[in-house]
Design a protein around this motif. Structure first.
Motif, PDB file in Angstrom:
ATOM      1  N   TYR A 296     -12.034   1.135 -35.530  1.00  0.00           N
ATOM      2  CA  TYR A 296     -12.067   2.362 -34.403  1.00  0.00           C
ATOM      3  C   TYR A 296     -12.274   1.448 -33.063  1.00  0.00           C
ATOM      4  CZ  TYR A 296     -13.024   6.136 -31.367  1.00  0.00           C
ATOM      5  OH  TYR A 296     -12.986   7.097 -30.223  1.00  0.00           O
ATOM      6  N   ALA A 297     -13.141   0.565 -33.166  1.00  0.00           N
ATOM      7  CA  ALA A 297     -13.679  -0.173 -31.906  1.00  0.00           C
ATOM      8  C   ALA A 297     -12.316  -1.297 -31.770  1.00  0.00           C
ATOM      9  CB  ALA A 297     -14.696  -1.127 -32.448  1.00  0.00           C
ATOM     10  N   LEU A 298     -11.738  -1.744 -32.500  1.00  0.00           N
ATOM     11  CA  LEU A 298     -10.454  -2.580 -32.325  1.00  0.00           C
ATOM     12  C   LEU A 298      -9.344  -1.588 -31.774  1.00  0.00           C
ATOM     13  CD1 LEU A 298      -8.716  -5.165 -32.283  1.00  0.00           C
ATOM     14  CD2 LEU A 298      -8.143  -4.556 -34.538  1.00  0.00           C
ATOM     15  N   ALA A 299      -9.221  -0.501 -32.285  1.00  0.00           N
ATOM     16  CA  ALA A 299      -8.316   0.392 -31.700  1.00  0.00           C
ATOM     17  C   ALA A 299      -8.786   0.758 -30.398  1.00  0.00           C
ATOM     18  CB  ALA A 299      -7.913   1.574 -32.520  1.00  0.00           C
ATOM     19  N   CYS A 300      -9.939   1.019 -29.954  1.00  0.00           N
ATOM     20  CA  CYS A 300     -10.249   1.240 -28.749  1.00  0.00           C
ATOM     21  C   CYS A 300     -10.051   0.107 -27.543  1.00  0.00           C
ATOM     22  CB  CYS A 300     -11.555   1.942 -28.712  1.00  0.00           C
ATOM     23  SG  CYS A 300     -12.073   3.504 -29.525  1.00  0.00           S
ATOM     24  N   ASP A 301     -10.254  -1.100 -27.922  1.00  0.00           N
ATOM     25  CA  ASP A 301     -10.137  -2.283 -27.064  1.00  0.00           C
ATOM     26  C   ASP A 301      -8.812  -2.345 -26.896  1.00  0.00           C
ATOM     27  OD1 ASP A 301     -12.797  -2.560 -27.071  1.00  0.00           O
ATOM     28  OD2 ASP A 301     -13.022  -4.264 -28.402  1.00  0.00           O
ATOM     29  N   LEU A 302      -7.677  -2.344 -27.992  1.00  0.00           N
ATOM     30  CA  LEU A 302      -6.366  -2.439 -27.650  1.00  0.00           C
ATOM     31  C   LEU A 302      -5.692  -1.427 -26.854  1.00  0.00           C
ATOM     32  CD1 LEU A 302      -5.330  -3.904 -31.052  1.00  0.00           C
ATOM     33  CD2 LEU A 302      -5.831  -5.176 -29.068  1.00  0.00           C
ATOM     34  N   ALA A 303      -6.246   0.073 -27.205  1.00  0.00           N
ATOM     35  CA  ALA A 303      -5.630   1.022 -26.440  1.00  0.00           C
ATOM     36  C   ALA A 303      -5.960   0.856 -24.955  1.00  0.00           C
ATOM     37  CB  ALA A 303      -5.990   2.303 -26.983  1.00  0.00           C
ATOM     38  N   GLY A 304      -7.379   0.282 -24.702  1.00  0.00           N
ATOM     39  CA  GLY A 304      -7.590   0.139 -23.463  1.00  0.00           C
ATOM     40  C   GLY A 304      -6.749  -0.764 -22.633  1.00  0.00           C
ATOM     41  N   GLU A 305      -6.392  -2.056 -23.322  1.00  0.00           N
ATOM     42  CA  GLU A 305      -5.658  -3.016 -22.658  1.00  0.00           C
ATOM     43  C   GLU A 305      -4.284  -2.157 -22.383  1.00  0.00           C
ATOM     44  OE1 GLU A 305      -5.555  -6.669 -24.643  1.00  0.00           O
ATOM     45  OE2 GLU A 305      -7.549  -6.463 -25.383  1.00  0.00           O
ATOM     46  N   VAL A 306      -3.851  -1.390 -23.302  1.00  0.00           N
ATOM     47  CA  VAL A 306      -2.558  -0.974 -23.128  1.00  0.00           C
ATOM     48  C   VAL A 306      -2.391   0.031 -21.994  1.00  0.00           C
ATOM     49  CG1 VAL A 306      -0.891   0.734 -24.049  1.00  0.00           C
ATOM     50  CG2 VAL A 306      -1.904  -1.225 -25.533  1.00  0.00           C
ATOM     51  N   ALA A 307      -3.560   0.687 -21.895  1.00  0.00           N
ATOM     52  CA  ALA A 307      -3.775   1.724 -20.575  1.00  0.00           C
ATOM     53  C   ALA A 307      -3.870   1.203 -19.516  1.00  0.00           C
ATOM     54  CB  ALA A 307      -4.921   2.798 -20.798  1.00  0.00           C
ATOM     55  N   ALA A 308      -4.462  -0.033 -19.500  1.00  0.00           N
ATOM     56  CA  ALA A 308      -4.466  -1.060 -18.096  1.00  0.00           C
ATOM     57  C   ALA A 308      -2.968  -1.869 -17.854  1.00  0.00           C
ATOM     58  CB  ALA A 308      -5.747  -2.072 -18.312  1.00  0.00           C
ATOM     59  N   GLY A 309      -1.947  -1.422 -18.766  1.00  0.00           N
ATOM     60  CA  GLY A 309      -0.547  -1.947 -18.471  1.00  0.00           C
ATOM     61  C   GLY A 309      -0.375  -3.274 -19.219  1.00  0.00           C
ATOM     62  N   ASP A 310      -1.351  -3.906 -19.896  1.00  0.00           N
ATOM     63  CA  ASP A 310      -0.805  -4.807 -20.893  1.00  0.00           C
ATOM     64  C   ASP A 310      -0.332  -4.613 -22.409  1.00  0.00           C
ATOM     65  OD1 ASP A 310      -2.091  -6.738 -18.825  1.00  0.00           O
ATOM     66  OD2 ASP A 310      -4.139  -6.581 -19.401  1.00  0.00           O
ATOM     67  N   CYS A 311       0.263  -5.343 -22.753  1.00  0.00           N
ATOM     68  CA  CYS A 311       0.738  -5.034 -24.197  1.00  0.00           C
ATOM     69  C   CYS A 311       0.361  -6.421 -25.082  1.00  0.00           C
ATOM     70  CB  CYS A 311       2.126  -4.945 -24.510  1.00  0.00           C
ATOM     71  SG  CYS A 311       2.799  -4.417 -26.065  1.00  0.00           S
TER      72      CYS A 311
END
Length: 85
Positions: free
Chosen positions: A46-61
């Motif tokens: 879950y922590a990893l998913a949140c971190d990656l989703a945060g990066e995506v929300a910031a415009g990164d992939c």
């Protein structure tokens, strides 16, 4: 959280933030989520998913290699705070 659930949630975040190539990118994270699930528990996934989703929300992939680096950080934090397995 199970790895397949994490990938699905990340696919939704990517689809909402980027173009249709996001779904293929998110599926590439599955081995990373599976590795985290093997070495830790659902909270680390879950922590990893949140971190990656945060990066995506910031415009990164993040690339799969970047996702792996994030996973290593999450696992390091998880081992330090939860004592590991």
């Amino acid at each position: 959280m199970h790895p397949e659930e994490a990938v699905r949630q990340l696919e939704y975040a990517i689809d909402a933030s980027l173009d249709e190539t996001g779904q293929r990118t998110a599926a590439g994270y599955r081995p990373t989520f599976e590795r985290v699930a093997e070495r830790a528990d659902g909270s680390a996934v879950y922590a990893l998913a949140c971190d990656l989703a945060g990066e995506v929300a910031a415009g990164d992939c993040p690339s799969p290699a970047e996702a792996n680096a994030t996973a290593e950080r999450v696992l390091s934090d998880w081992t330090y705070t939860d004592g590991g397995t």
